[in-house]
Design a protein around this motif. Structure first.
Motif, short mmCIF file in Angstrom:
data_model
loop_
_atom_site.label_atom_id
_atom_site.label_comp_id
_atom_site.label_asym_id
_atom_site.label_seq_id
_atom_site.Cartn_x
_atom_site.Cartn_y
_atom_site.Cartn_z
N ILE A 1 -32.26 17.89 6.89
CA ILE A 1 -32.63 18.75 5.77
C ILE A 1 -31.64 19.90 5.61
N SER A 2 -31.24 20.50 6.72
CA SER A 2 -30.30 21.61 6.68
C SER A 2 -28.95 21.18 6.11
N LEU A 3 -28.45 20.04 6.56
CA LEU A 3 -27.15 19.56 6.08
C LEU A 3 -27.19 19.22 4.59
N VAL A 4 -28.29 18.61 4.18
CA VAL A 4 -28.42 18.26 2.76
C VAL A 4 -28.41 19.52 1.91
N LYS A 5 -29.17 20.52 2.32
CA LYS A 5 -29.25 21.76 1.55
C LYS A 5 -27.90 22.49 1.50
N LYS A 6 -27.10 22.32 2.55
CA LYS A 6 -25.77 22.95 2.58
C LYS A 6 -24.73 22.16 1.79
N GLY A 7 -25.10 20.97 1.32
CA GLY A 7 -24.16 20.15 0.56
C GLY A 7 -23.16 19.39 1.40
N VAL A 8 -23.44 19.24 2.70
CA VAL A 8 -22.50 18.57 3.60
C VAL A 8 -22.24 17.13 3.18
N TYR A 9 -23.26 16.47 2.63
CA TYR A 9 -23.13 15.05 2.29
C TYR A 9 -22.59 14.79 0.89
N GLU A 10 -22.49 15.82 0.08
CA GLU A 10 -22.06 15.62 -1.30
C GLU A 10 -20.65 15.04 -1.36
N GLY A 11 -20.51 13.87 -1.96
CA GLY A 11 -19.20 13.25 -2.11
C GLY A 11 -18.72 12.49 -0.90
N THR A 12 -19.53 12.41 0.16
CA THR A 12 -19.13 11.60 1.31
C THR A 12 -19.36 10.13 0.98
N LEU A 13 -18.84 9.26 1.84
CA LEU A 13 -18.87 7.82 1.58
C LEU A 13 -19.79 7.08 2.54
N PHE A 14 -20.26 5.95 2.09
CA PHE A 14 -20.71 4.93 3.03
C PHE A 14 -19.43 4.23 3.47
N HIS A 15 -18.93 4.63 4.63
CA HIS A 15 -17.58 4.25 5.03
C HIS A 15 -17.52 3.01 5.92
N ARG A 16 -18.67 2.52 6.38
CA ARG A 16 -18.67 1.35 7.25
C ARG A 16 -19.89 0.50 6.92
N ILE A 17 -19.64 -0.75 6.56
CA ILE A 17 -20.74 -1.64 6.21
C ILE A 17 -20.58 -2.96 6.94
N ILE A 18 -21.68 -3.48 7.43
CA ILE A 18 -21.69 -4.80 8.05
C ILE A 18 -22.92 -5.53 7.55
N LYS A 19 -22.70 -6.57 6.76
CA LYS A 19 -23.81 -7.31 6.17
C LYS A 19 -24.74 -7.84 7.26
N ASP A 20 -26.03 -7.81 6.97
CA ASP A 20 -27.07 -8.23 7.90
C ASP A 20 -27.16 -7.33 9.13
N PHE A 21 -26.57 -6.14 9.04
CA PHE A 21 -26.62 -5.19 10.15
C PHE A 21 -26.99 -3.81 9.62
N MET A 22 -26.02 -3.06 9.04
CA MET A 22 -26.33 -1.72 8.58
C MET A 22 -25.22 -1.19 7.68
N ILE A 23 -25.53 -0.08 6.98
CA ILE A 23 -24.53 0.66 6.22
C ILE A 23 -24.48 2.07 6.81
N GLN A 24 -23.27 2.57 7.05
CA GLN A 24 -23.09 3.84 7.75
C GLN A 24 -22.38 4.86 6.88
N GLY A 25 -22.82 6.11 6.96
CA GLY A 25 -22.20 7.18 6.19
C GLY A 25 -22.34 8.51 6.90
N GLY A 26 -21.97 9.58 6.19
CA GLY A 26 -22.15 10.92 6.73
C GLY A 26 -20.95 11.51 7.43
N ASP A 27 -19.79 10.83 7.40
CA ASP A 27 -18.58 11.39 8.00
C ASP A 27 -18.02 12.44 7.04
N PRO A 28 -18.00 13.73 7.44
CA PRO A 28 -17.51 14.76 6.51
C PRO A 28 -16.06 14.56 6.11
#
Length: 238
Positions: free
Chosen positions: A51-78
């Motif tokens: 909640i704190s990071l979202v309110k600070k805008g840390v995630y704005e414009g970041t990417l889902f930078h790693r995806i593996i089908k049938d596993f997961m999608i990963q994001g949040g790398d500043p």
């Protein structure tokens, strides 16, 4: 008259307080759709940090930078905010970690929100990087094999049923902190997991996100829409 007005104002304030939603929610929007995630109260440090990071805008414009089908999608790398196509991502940090909050009843079913981490012995989570489980459906035989070869515990019967019908990634259980779940818009995860990617599992076309916290009134409306209660039962994920 003043006493009546004061009483009405107090009653209004009490009603507003009573209407406080049971959980906190975030909304993730991308060009491939959006989803709403409920954050678990059972993992308060991860919930409050998100909640704190979202309110600070840390995630704005970041990417889902790693995806593996049938596993997961990963994001949040500043670092992904300014990354060029082909740049390696996944090591960005906000400068701290969050202590692990493992709960036996919180597991990696499809749609689960988990905290990425490196190989630190305490299994502390990245301060910002997260993943959403896509996973796959498992048979009893596959779950039996996991219990025998990779897990040091028995998967509860009710969780097995969910892994067989909805799917998930059971080998991550009690190893990475699960701190929320998608309650609307699960198809966004499937769409992102299916996009073309490079040899480092990064989408060929950037999948940017905007993330916001649902306000109290919207969260309360959402909880009314969810007719039945939800049962809670390198920063990479392997």
């Amino acid at each position: 008259m003043n006493r009546i007005l004061t009483l009405l104002l107090c009653l209004g304030a009490l009603t507003a307080f009573a209407a406080k939603p049971k959980h906190q929610y975030i909304k993730i929007k991308t060009d491939m759709g959006e989803c709403i995630i409920m954050l678990y109260n059972e993992t308060p440090q991860h919930r409050d940090n998100m909640i704190s990071l979202v309110k600070k805008g840390v995630y704005e414009g970041t990417l889902f930078h790693r995806i593996i089908k049938d596993f997961m999608i990963q994001g949040g790398d500043p670092d992904s905010k300014t990354a060029k196509q082909g740049d390696l991502l996944g090591e960005g940090t906000v400068g701290y970690t969050v202590p692990a909050e493992f709960r036996d009843s919180l597991f990696h079913k499809k749609g689960a929100l988990g905290a990425a981490r490196d190989n630190n012995p305490e299994k502390a989570s990245s301060g910002s990087q997260f993943y959403i489980v896509q996973g796959k459906k498992f048979t009893d035989q596959e779950l039996d094999a996991l219990e025998a070869n990779r897990l040091n515990f028995k998967i509860p019967v009710w969780q097995r049923e969910i892994y067989k019908t909805l799917g998930g990634t059971p080998h991550l259980d009690r190893n990475y902190t699960v701190f929320g779940e998608v309650v609307q818009g699960l198809d966004m995860v499937d769409k992102i997991a299916a996009v073309a990617k490079d040899s480092n599992d990064r989408p060929v076309a950037d999948v940017k996100m905007t993330v916001s916290v649902l306000k109290r009134r919207a969260a309360k409306r959402l909880e009314k829409q969810l007719a039945k209660p939800i049962k809670n039962e390198s920063f990479t994920i392997n």
